[in-house]
Design a protein around this motif. Structure first.
Motif, PDB file in Angstrom:
ATOM      1  N   ALA A  31       2.122   7.648  23.070  1.00  0.00           N
ATOM      2  CA  ALA A  31       1.922   7.440  21.637  1.00  0.00           C
ATOM      3  C   ALA A  31       3.245   7.283  20.890  1.00  0.00           C
ATOM      4  N   THR A  32       4.281   7.951  21.347  1.00  0.00           N
ATOM      5  CA  THR A  32       5.579   7.927  20.671  1.00  0.00           C
ATOM      6  C   THR A  32       6.467   6.772  21.103  1.00  0.00           C
ATOM      7  N   GLN A  33       6.030   6.003  22.087  1.00  0.00           N
ATOM      8  CA  GLN A  33       6.835   4.895  22.623  1.00  0.00           C
ATOM      9  C   GLN A  33       6.011   3.618  22.599  1.00  0.00           C
ATOM     10  N   ARG A  34       5.937   2.995  21.452  1.00  0.00           N
ATOM     11  CA  ARG A  34       5.039   1.847  21.262  1.00  0.00           C
ATOM     12  C   ARG A  34       5.479   0.593  21.995  1.00  0.00           C
ATOM     13  N   SER A  35       6.772   0.406  22.193  1.00  0.00           N
ATOM     14  CA  SER A  35       7.231  -0.871  22.728  1.00  0.00           C
ATOM     15  C   SER A  35       7.454  -0.873  24.232  1.00  0.00           C
ATOM     16  N   GLN A  36       7.433   0.279  24.879  1.00  0.00           N
ATOM     17  CA  GLN A  36       7.818   0.331  26.288  1.00  0.00           C
ATOM     18  C   GLN A  36       6.826   1.151  27.108  1.00  0.00           C
ATOM     19  N   GLN A  37       6.522   0.636  28.290  1.00  0.00           N
ATOM     20  CA  GLN A  37       5.647   1.344  29.221  1.00  0.00           C
ATOM     21  C   GLN A  37       6.335   2.606  29.729  1.00  0.00           C
ATOM     22  N   ALA A  38       5.527   3.556  30.136  1.00  0.00           N
ATOM     23  CA  ALA A  38       6.019   4.717  30.871  1.00  0.00           C
ATOM     24  C   ALA A  38       5.523   4.571  32.304  1.00  0.00           C
ATOM     25  N   HIS A  39       6.424   4.690  33.263  1.00  0.00           N
ATOM     26  CA  HIS A  39       6.030   4.691  34.672  1.00  0.00           C
ATOM     27  C   HIS A  39       5.810   6.141  35.071  1.00  0.00           C
ATOM     28  N   VAL A  40       4.615   6.422  35.558  1.00  0.00           N
ATOM     29  CA  VAL A  40       4.208   7.779  35.906  1.00  0.00           C
ATOM     30  C   VAL A  40       4.057   7.857  37.417  1.00  0.00           C
ATOM     31  N   ALA A  41       4.618   8.913  38.009  1.00  0.00           N
ATOM     32  CA  ALA A  41       4.488   9.083  39.459  1.00  0.00           C
ATOM     33  C   ALA A  41       4.431  10.564  39.812  1.00  0.00           C
ATOM     34  N   LEU A  42       3.582  10.882  40.751  1.00  0.00           N
ATOM     35  CA  LEU A  42       3.519  12.209  41.343  1.00  0.00           C
ATOM     36  C   LEU A  42       3.464  12.001  42.840  1.00  0.00           C
ATOM     37  N   ALA A  43       4.381  12.624  43.543  1.00  0.00           N
ATOM     38  CA  ALA A  43       4.369  12.617  45.011  1.00  0.00           C
ATOM     39  C   ALA A  43       4.664  14.049  45.434  1.00  0.00           C
ATOM     40  N   GLY A  44       3.661  14.710  45.996  1.00  0.00           N
ATOM     41  CA  GLY A  44       3.840  16.124  46.329  1.00  0.00           C
ATOM     42  C   GLY A  44       3.985  16.929  45.058  1.00  0.00           C
ATOM     43  N   THR A  45       5.128  17.591  44.896  1.00  0.00           N
ATOM     44  CA  THR A  45       5.367  18.378  43.685  1.00  0.00           C
ATOM     45  C   THR A  45       6.344  17.695  42.738  1.00  0.00           C
ATOM     46  N   ARG A  46       6.772  16.495  43.065  1.00  0.00           N
ATOM     47  CA  ARG A  46       7.721  15.758  42.206  1.00  0.00           C
ATOM     48  C   ARG A  46       6.949  14.862  41.243  1.00  0.00           C
ATOM     49  N   PHE A  47       7.051  15.190  39.971  1.00  0.00           N
ATOM     50  CA  PHE A  47       6.384  14.435  38.921  1.00  0.00           C
ATOM     51  C   PHE A  47       7.443  13.790  38.040  1.00  0.00           C
ATOM     52  N   THR A  48       7.328  12.484  37.811  1.00  0.00           N
ATOM     53  CA  THR A  48       8.286  11.790  36.966  1.00  0.00           C
ATOM     54  C   THR A  48       7.568  10.907  35.953  1.00  0.00           C
ATOM     55  N   VAL A  49       8.182  10.804  34.804  1.00  0.00           N
ATOM     56  CA  VAL A  49       7.780   9.866  33.765  1.00  0.00           C
ATOM     57  C   VAL A  49       9.075   9.202  33.335  1.00  0.00           C
ATOM     58  N   GLU A  50       9.154   7.880  33.534  1.00  0.00           N
ATOM     59  CA  GLU A  50      10.388   7.151  33.248  1.00  0.00           C
ATOM     60  C   GLU A  50      10.086   5.898  32.446  1.00  0.00           C
ATOM     61  N   PRO A  51      11.069   5.449  31.651  1.00  0.00           N
ATOM     62  CA  PRO A  51      10.874   4.204  30.906  1.00  0.00           C
ATOM     63  C   PRO A  51      10.625   3.040  31.852  1.00  0.00           C
ATOM     64  N   GLY A  52       9.681   2.206  31.493  1.00  0.00           N
ATOM     65  CA  GLY A  52       9.372   1.024  32.283  1.00  0.00           C
ATOM     66  C   GLY A  52       9.655  -0.233  31.484  1.00  0.00           C
ATOM     67  N   ALA A  53       9.011  -1.283  31.863  1.00  0.00           N
ATOM     68  CA  ALA A  53       9.171  -2.577  31.199  1.00  0.00           C
ATOM     69  C   ALA A  53       8.575  -2.512  29.796  1.00  0.00           C
ATOM     70  N   PRO A  54       8.995  -3.433  28.942  1.00  0.00           N
ATOM     71  CA  PRO A  54       8.352  -3.492  27.621  1.00  0.00           C
ATOM     72  C   PRO A  54       6.906  -3.949  27.765  1.00  0.00           C
ATOM     73  N   TRP A  55       6.069  -3.483  26.856  1.00  0.00           N
ATOM     74  CA  TRP A  55       4.721  -4.028  26.783  1.00  0.00           C
ATOM     75  C   TRP A  55       4.855  -5.465  26.327  1.00  0.00           C
ATOM     76  N   TRP A  56       4.063  -6.347  26.889  1.00  0.00           N
ATOM     77  CA  TRP A  56       4.131  -7.748  26.483  1.00  0.00           C
ATOM     78  C   TRP A  56       3.772  -7.894  25.013  1.00  0.00           C
ATOM     79  N   ALA A  57       2.937  -7.012  24.484  1.00  0.00           N
ATOM     80  CA  ALA A  57       2.575  -7.056  23.064  1.00  0.00           C
ATOM     81  C   ALA A  57       3.799  -6.832  22.174  1.00  0.00           C
ATOM     82  N   ALA A  58       4.853  -6.231  22.697  1.00  0.00           N
ATOM     83  CA  ALA A  58       6.079  -5.967  21.936  1.00  0.00           C
ATOM     84  C   ALA A  58       7.110  -7.080  22.100  1.00  0.00           C
ATOM     85  N   VAL A  59       6.772  -8.099  22.888  1.00  0.00           N
ATOM     86  CA  VAL A  59       7.684  -9.212  23.153  1.00  0.00           C
ATOM     87  C   VAL A  59       7.176 -10.443  22.397  1.00  0.00           C
ATOM     88  N   GLU A  60       8.083 -11.128  21.719  1.00  0.00           N
ATOM     89  CA  GLU A  60       7.708 -12.353  21.007  1.00  0.00           C
ATOM     90  C   GLU A  60       7.035 -13.324  21.986  1.00  0.00           C
TER      91      GLU A  60
END
Length: 181
Positions: A31-60
């Motif tokens: 909700a707080t990051q309108r222009s960019q995807q969040a990449h979410v991953a969980l493998a075992g006990t390692r959980f990450t949320v990292e900036p991803g590509a822009p949403w195409w809706a945010a690109v001209e």
């Protein structure tokens, strides 16, 4: 960066209905990051949320690759474009209904959705520093490394189709088109 979560309860490190999760992968609309995807991953006990590509809706649109509009038609919503949350969840003896309910509880409510982007931007954001660092130039280091590895639109579509096949072959829980608060 962007690590969070962890903790006890099951092999996946989650608690409650999510304790049986072994692997999670996907994209999220924070909700707080309108222009960019969040990449979410969980493998075992390692959980990450990292900036991803822009949403195409945010690109001209004039910057879109040829054919993208047709490729996005299945996920495009008039009000929010391609912004969505799609997670593939794999677990052992996973209670799908309970896991889906636990994930759905992370989404904005209908009332929150009605408040709009200005209200969403005021929500607490544990990932704000990571997104801001990327915006200030940490991304430049990644750009140098990735300069010759940026996938073409066709490569992204091929990867997307491969992921869809993987989803069809695995057990999954979908959050729907919601926004993660």
């Amino acid at each position: 960066g962007g690590e969070g979560g962890g903790g006890g309860g099951g092999e996946g490190g989650g608690v409650g209905a999510l304790a049986a999760l072994l692997r999670v992968k996907g994209i999220a609309w924070l909700a707080t990051q309108r222009s960019q995807q969040a990449h979410v991953a969980l493998a075992g006990t390692r959980f990450t949320v990292e900036p991803g590509a822009p949403w195409w809706a945010a690109v001209e649109r004039n910057a879109w690759p040829r054919g993208l509009e047709a490729d996005l038609a299945a996920v495009w919503a008039e009000t929010h474009g391609d912004r969505r949350t799609e997670l593939v969840c794999i677990g052992r003896e996973l209670d799908h209904a309970a896991a889906k309910a636990a994930l759905d509880a992370c989404l904005l409510s209908e009332g929150d959705m009605a408040c709009g982007q200005e209200a969403w931007a005021a929500l607490p954001d544990p990932y704000a520093a990571l997104w801001e660092a990327c915006a200030r130039g940490v991304a430049e280091m990644k750009e140098q490394h990735l300069e010759n590895h940026v996938p073409t639109h066709e490569e992204r579509i091929a990867r997307h189709r491969m992921r869809l096949r993987e989803i069809e072959q695995s057990q999954r829980v979908r959050c729907g088109r919601g926004i993660v608060a």
